[in-house]
Structures are given as C-alpha cells and as structure tokens.
Design a protein around this motif. Structure first.
Motif, PDB file in Angstrom:
ATOM      1  N   SER A   1       0.831  -1.202   0.000  1.00 52.12           N
ATOM      2  CA  SER A   1       0.000   0.000   0.000  1.00 52.12           C
ATOM      3  C   SER A   1       0.866   1.253   0.000  1.00 52.12           C
ATOM      4  O   SER A   1       0.567   2.235  -0.691  1.00 52.12           O
ATOM      5  CB  SER A   1      -0.924   0.007   1.220  1.00 52.12           C
ATOM      6  N   ALA A   2       1.946   1.221   0.763  1.00 52.96           N
ATOM      7  CA  ALA A   2       2.864   2.364   0.802  1.00 52.96           C
ATOM      8  C   ALA A   2       3.598   2.519  -0.526  1.00 52.96           C
ATOM      9  O   ALA A   2       3.763   3.634  -1.045  1.00 52.96           O
ATOM     10  CB  ALA A   2       3.859   2.192   1.945  1.00 52.96           C
ATOM     11  N   ILE A   3       4.036   1.409  -1.095  1.00 52.66           N
ATOM     12  CA  ILE A   3       4.736   1.444  -2.380  1.00 52.66           C
ATOM     13  C   ILE A   3       3.863   2.086  -3.452  1.00 52.66           C
ATOM     14  O   ILE A   3       4.338   2.860  -4.294  1.00 52.66           O
ATOM     15  CB  ILE A   3       5.152   0.012  -2.788  1.00 52.66           C
ATOM     16  N   GLU A   4       2.572   1.798  -3.404  1.00 50.04           N
ATOM     17  CA  GLU A   4       1.644   2.312  -4.416  1.00 50.04           C
ATOM     18  C   GLU A   4       1.470   3.819  -4.364  1.00 50.04           C
ATOM     19  O   GLU A   4       1.039   4.429  -5.342  1.00 50.04           O
ATOM     20  CB  GLU A   4       0.294   1.611  -4.261  1.00 50.04           C
ATOM     21  N   MET A   5       1.808   4.429  -3.263  1.00 45.19           N
ATOM     22  CA  MET A   5       1.710   5.877  -3.170  1.00 45.19           C
ATOM     23  C   MET A   5       2.758   6.588  -4.043  1.00 45.19           C
ATOM     24  O   MET A   5       2.659   7.790  -4.287  1.00 45.19           O
ATOM     25  CB  MET A   5       1.873   6.337  -1.720  1.00 45.19           C
ATOM     26  N   PHE A   6       3.740   5.847  -4.540  1.00 50.73           N
ATOM     27  CA  PHE A   6       4.846   6.461  -5.280  1.00 50.73           C
ATOM     28  C   PHE A   6       4.956   6.002  -6.732  1.00 50.73           C
ATOM     29  O   PHE A   6       5.920   6.360  -7.409  1.00 50.73           O
ATOM     30  CB  PHE A   6       6.172   6.157  -4.568  1.00 50.73           C
ATOM     31  N   ILE A   7       3.996   5.239  -7.234  1.00 47.59           N
ATOM     32  CA  ILE A   7       4.175   4.665  -8.564  1.00 47.59           C
ATOM     33  C   ILE A   7       4.261   5.736  -9.659  1.00 47.59           C
ATOM     34  O   ILE A   7       4.849   5.487 -10.709  1.00 47.59           O
ATOM     35  CB  ILE A   7       3.090   3.625  -8.911  1.00 47.59           C
ATOM     36  N   ARG A   8       3.731   6.907  -9.409  1.00 51.11           N
ATOM     37  CA  ARG A   8       3.839   7.966 -10.421  1.00 51.11           C
ATOM     38  C   ARG A   8       5.291   8.412 -10.609  1.00 51.11           C
ATOM     39  O   ARG A   8       5.619   9.047 -11.615  1.00 51.11           O
ATOM     40  CB  ARG A   8       2.974   9.165 -10.019  1.00 51.11           C
ATOM     41  N   ASN A   9       6.175   8.073  -9.653  1.00 48.59           N
ATOM     42  CA  ASN A   9       7.589   8.460  -9.720  1.00 48.59           C
ATOM     43  C   ASN A   9       8.448   7.478 -10.518  1.00 48.59           C
ATOM     44  O   ASN A   9       9.656   7.693 -10.666  1.00 48.59           O
ATOM     45  CB  ASN A   9       8.183   8.563  -8.314  1.00 48.59           C
ATOM     46  N   ILE A  10       7.856   6.397 -11.012  1.00 50.16           N
ATOM     47  CA  ILE A  10       8.638   5.397 -11.744  1.00 50.16           C
ATOM     48  C   ILE A  10       9.293   6.052 -12.955  1.00 50.16           C
ATOM     49  O   ILE A  10       8.613   6.691 -13.767  1.00 50.16           O
ATOM     50  CB  ILE A  10       7.732   4.232 -12.196  1.00 50.16           C
ATOM     51  N   PRO A  11      10.608   5.923 -13.100  1.00 47.30           N
ATOM     52  CA  PRO A  11      11.296   6.539 -14.242  1.00 47.30           C
ATOM     53  C   PRO A  11      10.764   6.014 -15.578  1.00 47.30           C
ATOM     54  O   PRO A  11      10.531   4.825 -15.746  1.00 47.30           O
ATOM     55  CB  PRO A  11      12.762   6.125 -14.040  1.00 47.30           C
ATOM     56  N   ASP A  12      10.556   6.930 -16.512  1.00 49.06           N
ATOM     57  CA  ASP A  12      10.113   6.603 -17.873  1.00 49.06           C
ATOM     58  C   ASP A  12       8.762   5.905 -17.902  1.00 49.06           C
ATOM     59  O   ASP A  12       8.480   5.090 -18.791  1.00 49.06           O
ATOM     60  CB  ASP A  12      11.158   5.748 -18.591  1.00 49.06           C
ATOM     61  N   LEU A  13       7.895   6.219 -16.953  1.00 48.18           N
ATOM     62  CA  LEU A  13       6.542   5.664 -16.954  1.00 48.18           C
ATOM     63  C   LEU A  13       5.697   6.426 -17.968  1.00 48.18           C
ATOM     64  O   LEU A  13       5.686   7.662 -17.988  1.00 48.18           O
ATOM     65  CB  LEU A  13       5.920   5.776 -15.566  1.00 48.18           C
ATOM     66  N   SER A  14       4.959   5.707 -18.800  1.00 51.18           N
ATOM     67  CA  SER A  14       4.128   6.353 -19.816  1.00 51.18           C
ATOM     68  C   SER A  14       2.912   7.022 -19.176  1.00 51.18           C
ATOM     69  O   SER A  14       2.511   6.690 -18.059  1.00 51.18           O
ATOM     70  CB  SER A  14       3.668   5.331 -20.857  1.00 51.18           C
ATOM     71  N   GLU A  15       2.304   7.942 -19.899  1.00 50.03           N
ATOM     72  CA  GLU A  15       1.115   8.658 -19.416  1.00 50.03           C
ATOM     73  C   GLU A  15      -0.019   7.680 -19.113  1.00 50.03           C
ATOM     74  O   GLU A  15      -0.748   7.830 -18.139  1.00 50.03           O
ATOM     75  CB  GLU A  15       0.673   9.691 -20.451  1.00 50.03           C
ATOM     76  N   TYR A  16      -0.172   6.663 -19.937  1.00 52.89           N
ATOM     77  CA  TYR A  16      -1.209   5.654 -19.741  1.00 52.89           C
ATOM     78  C   TYR A  16      -0.531   4.334 -19.385  1.00 52.89           C
ATOM     79  O   TYR A  16       0.393   3.895 -20.065  1.00 52.89           O
ATOM     80  CB  TYR A  16      -2.051   5.494 -21.011  1.00 52.89           C
ATOM     81  N   PHE A  17      -0.998   3.713 -18.305  1.00 53.90           N
ATOM     82  CA  PHE A  17      -0.371   2.461 -17.903  1.00 53.90           C
ATOM     83  C   PHE A  17      -1.360   1.554 -17.185  1.00 53.90           C
ATOM     84  O   PHE A  17      -2.418   1.993 -16.715  1.00 53.90           O
ATOM     85  CB  PHE A  17       0.858   2.718 -17.025  1.00 53.90           C
ATOM     86  N   LEU A  18      -1.008   0.265 -17.129  1.00 54.77           N
ATOM     87  CA  LEU A  18      -1.802  -0.739 -16.433  1.00 54.77           C
ATOM     88  C   LEU A  18      -1.040  -1.163 -15.185  1.00 54.77           C
ATOM     89  O   LEU A  18       0.143  -1.511 -15.265  1.00 54.77           O
ATOM     90  CB  LEU A  18      -2.041  -1.960 -17.324  1.00 54.77           C
ATOM     91  N   TYR A  19      -1.720  -1.142 -14.055  1.00 53.09           N
ATOM     92  CA  TYR A  19      -1.112  -1.582 -12.797  1.00 53.09           C
ATOM     93  C   TYR A  19      -1.748  -2.911 -12.425  1.00 53.09           C
ATOM     94  O   TYR A  19      -2.979  -3.028 -12.359  1.00 53.09           O
ATOM     95  CB  TYR A  19      -1.349  -0.550 -11.701  1.00 53.09           C
ATOM     96  N   MET A  20      -0.923  -3.921 -12.178  1.00 56.04           N
ATOM     97  CA  MET A  20      -1.463  -5.242 -11.885  1.00 56.04           C
ATOM     98  C   MET A  20      -0.621  -5.976 -10.859  1.00 56.04           C
ATOM     99  O   MET A  20       0.574  -5.719 -10.716  1.00 56.04           O
ATOM    100  CB  MET A  20      -1.543  -6.068 -13.174  1.00 56.04           C
ATOM    101  N   ASN A  21      -1.261  -6.885 -10.131  1.00 57.89           N
ATOM    102  CA  ASN A  21      -0.546  -7.719  -9.178  1.00 57.89           C
ATOM    103  C   ASN A  21       0.117  -8.888  -9.898  1.00 57.89           C
ATOM    104  O   ASN A  21      -0.209  -9.207 -11.046  1.00 57.89           O
ATOM    105  CB  ASN A  21      -1.502  -8.227  -8.095  1.00 57.89           C
ATOM    106  N   ASP A  22       1.032  -9.539  -9.188  1.00 56.48           N
ATOM    107  CA  ASP A  22       1.790 -10.624  -9.805  1.00 56.48           C
ATOM    108  C   ASP A  22       1.046 -11.953  -9.790  1.00 56.48           C
ATOM    109  O   ASP A  22       1.636 -13.012 -10.046  1.00 56.48           O
ATOM    110  CB  ASP A  22       3.152 -10.781  -9.124  1.00 56.48           C
ATOM    111  N   ASP A  23      -0.261 -11.918  -9.518  1.00 56.36           N
ATOM    112  CA  ASP A  23      -1.063 -13.141  -9.543  1.00 56.36           C
ATOM    113  C   ASP A  23      -2.193 -13.055 -10.566  1.00 56.36           C
ATOM    114  O   ASP A  23      -3.155 -13.819 -10.510  1.00 56.36           O
ATOM    115  CB  ASP A  23      -1.632 -13.448  -8.158  1.00 56.36           C
ATOM    116  N   ILE A  24      -2.085 -12.125 -11.520  1.00 54.22           N
ATOM    117  CA  ILE A  24      -3.115 -11.954 -12.535  1.00 54.22           C
ATOM    118  C   ILE A  24      -2.563 -12.346 -13.902  1.00 54.22           C
ATOM    119  O   ILE A  24      -1.499 -11.887 -14.313  1.00 54.22           O
ATOM    120  CB  ILE A  24      -3.631 -10.506 -12.572  1.00 54.22           C
ATOM    121  N   LEU A  25      -3.292 -13.188 -14.591  1.00 55.87           N
ATOM    122  CA  LEU A  25      -2.915 -13.658 -15.917  1.00 55.87           C
ATOM    123  C   LEU A  25      -3.867 -13.094 -16.961  1.00 55.87           C
ATOM    124  O   LEU A  25      -5.083 -13.053 -16.751  1.00 55.87           O
ATOM    125  CB  LEU A  25      -2.976 -15.188 -15.978  1.00 55.87           C
ATOM    126  N   PHE A  26      -3.324 -12.671 -18.092  1.00 51.63           N
ATOM    127  CA  PHE A  26      -4.171 -12.354 -19.238  1.00 51.63           C
ATOM    128  C   PHE A  26      -4.567 -13.682 -19.876  1.00 51.63           C
ATOM    129  O   PHE A  26      -3.717 -14.530 -20.155  1.00 51.63           O
ATOM    130  CB  PHE A  26      -3.426 -11.480 -20.241  1.00 51.63           C
TER     131      PHE A  26
END
Length: 305
Positions: A103-128
């Motif tokens: 939950s704390a980590i998610e407060m900073f995801i906008r700071n990810i270097p080279d993150l595109s304007e549009y993005f998908l955020y997903m957990n590591d237990d979700i499959l397409f």
C-alpha cells in the motif's frame, strides 16, 4: 497511444530481503492483520507465467516495469534487457526505505522513471487469458475503464482485516469534493480487483491535492492509517473521469479446487484470471497450479533467458 504495465513483486525466500524483513518486523510496532503474513511474500510465484501471458496476449505493451526491493529479487529466469527493473530506491524517497507494505509502495508509482502517461497496474497473480486490446482498458477519449463494486461486510470482515480500513481510507479520500457516499452501513464501494488502467497526470493531480495526507499514510508495514492504489481508481470513478468497464474477470483461490482453472483458462470469455494464494494453500496445490500453467504456456516468452 503508448501503454506500459507496472507489476510489483516480492520473493519472500530471498535471504537478503528476508534479513531486512525480519530486522524491521521485529522492531516495528503497529503492523497488523494477515496483510503482513508470509503468504503475502510467497516465493512460490507464478510470475513467469504472468509474463508469458503478457507476451501472448498483450503484444502492444510499450514497456513492463517490475518493482523490486533490491537486485537480489530479480528472477533468475528473467532477461533484464527486456524488462525495466525498477528498485524501490529508484522511485521511493530514501526516508521510507526499506518498505514492506504494498500500500505504501503504491503511493509512489507515479515516480517510476520513464513511466508512460497511460499504464496498467497489476498484481503478480493476474494472468491475461485471451488477446486484449487497448480499448478494453481506455475508451475513445482515453479515459481508463475502471470497474466499481459495492462490497458488503459484517463485523469488520471484508477481504482481510488488514485491507478493510485501508480501503475505507482510500474511498473517503477519493470521494472528497463530490456528492458520493462511498461507505454506508456494512458496505463500501471498491474498485474491481483486476488489471487497473491509470493516467499518470491524474495521479499527479491526486498527489497535488492530497500529497500531505498520502505522505502521512505511509508505513513500513500495513497499518490502519494506510491508503492504497484503489484511491486512484475510485478517484477516477467518483470524479467521473472514467470509461465504462467492459472486462470479464475470474478469481480463483489456490486451494483444493485448483483444477477449476482448466475450466476457465482456455475460455476466451474471460479476459483476466486472478490466481490468489491464501494462508491455507497447500504446497501440492501450488505445484498443481504450475503444472496446469505449464500445459497452457509451455513456451518461453521474450522476457526469459
């Protein structure tokens, strides 16, 4: 329209991570509930198959950002030239490190270097589970298609104890400045647990409005005052800047019914499948899960060595 994918990941069997976890866990006070139990950091992951599903069904993704505690967390099978490895220190201020609270980590995801304007955020237990297109996640006006559900609970029991207050905090803040009543008698509005489409500039707007509140919510382990990433989704919905949700999701716990996965995994009706560990998950069921996924995704992806 360039779209990225962001995936946080923890391998709880990594001795370097485990050493830090035990060091701070023994000294921290206030973390609570099953949100801090070992199952949340299980190294028996399906991450390899998550990446295979992306390779098969989301070929249009611009870049995948994998969020890790340290370099020791990089999976041995991964081709790091094909994945953007983002360490916590790369986007989280030093004063909050190390952190063991998603939950704390998610407060900073906008700071990810080279993150595109549009993005998908997903957990590591979700499959397409089938071929998906960008318009399943963003409408013609580039608004994110975010689903919302009215979840009922009784005596504080919803999902798990660690999440209840966190969701309530996020819902209340997201509804600020609107006429929405996100919480009522034994119900709370929450976004659907799936692959969540977000707009970076909207996250910037949220941070501009509520940065101090977000900052004060951050703790190394889960606590009652936390916010989580559902703040972003609910803000889009409550402020009417979201598109219509059009996806079909299956949620499957890795328990004695794991063979049910075969019923869903080859059915193109379902766009995503969430395969969730629970505290009572047996090792034989995890192994069976891997067997099934090996049958369905037998080939290496471009993200593997």
């Amino acid at each position: 329209m360039e779209i990225d994918i962001v995936i946080p990941f923890v391998n709880g069997n990594d001795p370097i991570w485990l050493s830090d976890y035990e060091k701070y866990c023994s000294s921290e006070k206030g973390h609570f509930g099953d949100g801090n139990k070992n199952v949340r950091f299980d190294g028996e992951d399906i991450l390899k198959y998550v990446f295979r599903s992306i390779c098969c069904h989301v070929p249009w993704v611009r870049k995948i950002h994998l969020l890790l505690h340290s370099e020791s967390q990089i999976p041995e099978w991964m081709d790091v030239s094909k994945v953007h490895i983002v360490l916590h220190k790369d986007f989280i201020p030093e004063g909050h490190l190390p952190v063991f609270n998603s939950s704390a980590i998610e407060m900073f995801i906008r700071n990810i270097p080279d993150l595109s304007e549009y993005f998908l955020y997903m957990n590591d237990d979700i499959l397409f589970n089938t071929d998906v297109t960008p318009d399943l996640y963003f409408d013609k006006e580039n608004k994110p298609r975010i689903g919302i559900a009215k979840n009922t609970y009784k005596n504080g029991n919803i999902l798990n104890a660690a999440y209840l207050t966190t969701f309530m905090n996020s819902a209340k803040l997201a509804a600020d400045g609107t006429d929405v009543k996100p919480i009522g008698y034994e119900y709370i509005y929450m976004t659907v647990h799936s692959v969540n489409p977000y707009v970076k500039s909207t996250l910037d707007e949220i941070h501009e409005k509520y940065g101090n509140i977000m900052e004060n919510s951050i703790t190394k382990f889960r606590e009652e005052k936390n916010l989580n990433q559902y703040l972003y989704g609910l803000y889009h919905v409550f402020h009417e800047i979201n598109g219509k949700y059009t996806r079909n999701i299956v949620y499957l716990k890795v328990n004695d019914n794991i063979d049910k996965l075969k019923k869903y995994i080859n059915n193109s009706k379902y766009h995503e499948i969430c395969v969730n560990d629970v505290e009572t998950t047996k090792i034989e069921n995890k192994l069976r899960l891997r067997e099934i996924l090996d049958e369905y995704y037998p080939e290496k992806s471009m993200y593997e060595i």
